[in-house]
Design a protein around this motif. Sequence first.
Motif, PDB file in Angstrom:
ATOM      1  N   LEU A 110       0.688  -1.310  -0.022  1.00 55.06           N
ATOM      2  CA  LEU A 110      -0.157  -0.052  -0.021  1.00 55.06           C
ATOM      3  C   LEU A 110       0.858   1.357   0.059  1.00 55.06           C
ATOM      4  O   LEU A 110       1.468   1.781   0.921  1.00 55.06           O
ATOM      5  N   PRO A 111       0.854   1.959  -1.149  1.00 59.89           N
ATOM      6  CA  PRO A 111       1.783   3.026  -1.235  1.00 59.89           C
ATOM      7  C   PRO A 111       1.092   4.417  -0.911  1.00 59.89           C
ATOM      8  O   PRO A 111      -0.097   4.346  -1.025  1.00 59.89           O
ATOM      9  N   SER A 112       1.930   5.453  -0.364  1.00 58.85           N
ATOM     10  CA  SER A 112       1.039   6.522  -0.204  1.00 58.85           C
ATOM     11  C   SER A 112       2.229   7.482  -0.041  1.00 58.85           C
ATOM     12  O   SER A 112       3.486   7.294  -0.164  1.00 58.85           O
ATOM     13  N   PHE A 113       1.620   8.997  -0.290  1.00 57.93           N
ATOM     14  CA  PHE A 113       2.752   9.967  -0.270  1.00 57.93           C
ATOM     15  C   PHE A 113       2.340  10.909   1.050  1.00 57.93           C
ATOM     16  O   PHE A 113       1.409  11.363   1.441  1.00 57.93           O
ATOM     17  N   LYS A 114       3.406  11.224   1.805  1.00 58.17           N
ATOM     18  CA  LYS A 114       3.663  12.135   2.990  1.00 58.17           C
ATOM     19  C   LYS A 114       4.273  13.373   2.581  1.00 58.17           C
ATOM     20  O   LYS A 114       4.772  13.518   1.598  1.00 58.17           O
ATOM     21  N   THR A 115       4.173  14.236   3.412  1.00 54.58           N
ATOM     22  CA  THR A 115       4.761  15.643   3.125  1.00 54.58           C
ATOM     23  C   THR A 115       6.350  15.476   3.045  1.00 54.58           C
ATOM     24  O   THR A 115       7.090  16.153   2.446  1.00 54.58           O
ATOM     25  N   ASP A 116       6.872  14.336   3.625  1.00 56.52           N
ATOM     26  CA  ASP A 116       8.376  14.421   3.496  1.00 56.52           C
ATOM     27  C   ASP A 116       8.791  13.158   2.264  1.00 56.52           C
ATOM     28  O   ASP A 116       9.999  12.917   2.475  1.00 56.52           O
ATOM     29  N   GLY A 117       7.651  12.896   1.669  1.00 55.94           N
ATOM     30  CA  GLY A 117       8.264  11.956   0.638  1.00 55.94           C
ATOM     31  C   GLY A 117       7.139  10.679   0.552  1.00 55.94           C
ATOM     32  O   GLY A 117       6.159  10.468   1.250  1.00 55.94           O
ATOM     33  N   PRO A 118       7.464   9.773  -0.112  1.00 59.68           N
ATOM     34  CA  PRO A 118       6.534   8.665  -0.698  1.00 59.68           C
ATOM     35  C   PRO A 118       6.944   7.328   0.671  1.00 59.68           C
ATOM     36  O   PRO A 118       8.150   7.390   1.230  1.00 59.68           O
ATOM     37  N   GLN A 119       6.010   6.773   0.807  1.00 59.02           N
ATOM     38  CA  GLN A 119       6.100   5.406   1.698  1.00 59.02           C
ATOM     39  C   GLN A 119       5.429   4.346   1.172  1.00 59.02           C
ATOM     40  O   GLN A 119       4.390   4.329   0.584  1.00 59.02           O
ATOM     41  N   ILE A 120       5.750   3.010   1.696  1.00 56.42           N
ATOM     42  CA  ILE A 120       4.952   1.921   1.387  1.00 56.42           C
ATOM     43  C   ILE A 120       4.938   1.283   2.760  1.00 56.42           C
ATOM     44  O   ILE A 120       5.704   1.121   3.557  1.00 56.42           O
ATOM     45  N   GLU A 121       3.395   0.684   2.858  1.00 60.97           N
ATOM     46  CA  GLU A 121       3.147  -0.372   3.928  1.00 60.97           C
ATOM     47  C   GLU A 121       2.958  -1.715   3.348  1.00 60.97           C
ATOM     48  O   GLU A 121       2.013  -1.622   2.627  1.00 60.97           O
TER      49      GLU A 121
END
Length: 250
Positions: free
Chosen positions: A203-214
């Motif tokens: 499950l990818p997502s984008f936060k204020t400090d960049g992308p991340q994956i769960e």
Amino acid sequence: MSKDVGLVIIGTEILSGKREDRHVVRSRQQLARRGYGIAWCLIIPDIRNILLSQLRWAMAQPLPFFSFGGLGATPDDLTRDCAAAAADVALSRHPEAEEWIRRQYGEKAEPVRIRMADLPAGAKLIPNPVNNVPGFSVGNGHFFPGFPQMAEPMSDWVIEQYFPPIVADVEARILLPHAREGDLVPLMESFCVAHPEVRFSSLPSFKTDGPQIELGVAGREYDVQAATYDLKARLERMGLEVRDLGLPES
């Protein structure tokens, strides 16, 4: 008994936004208490050809399913008729259902309410503690009214009768800050080949400090532990930051 159950939610009002669905969340909670989960969900309008085709599909699946809605006696209540056709049986007056309805409504059972005793031949009744108009089970399907206050005790009864408690699957979750899915597809593919006994999710997502994956790894506890250990090792060898999120809150 399968660990998963399908859901069929019937009602044009759900699709149009006139009503909000409450069956998915409630069913997930009810089933989880016995160790089961939801495999799939269909939301279907009150249109005969669509309803019939989708009920035929659901009845052809290896899993049991719960169906909510369309059991009344108005012209847009098509579920009883379509369930009979999907099961390739006749729609016929169920003597016990007729008795329950007549006992509940007396003379007011005729000429409309009594139609709700017309069920697929061979159907088993599901008691309705609210107004005594039963739901029914036919094939691998359990059919309930759309009213949540009726459907909840009725589906509780079905779960108690037909779904013995089992050990639920567990899920481990891993967070990869600043990672991108596209860079990890080969690793994910090789991991899935090495561990077919677990279910993998990304499950990818984008936060204020960049992308991340769960990432999620689900299945039997022993298998999940072993597979998650291997997954973490593979990710760390790539130099990625790996955060263990543990199990999701229920």
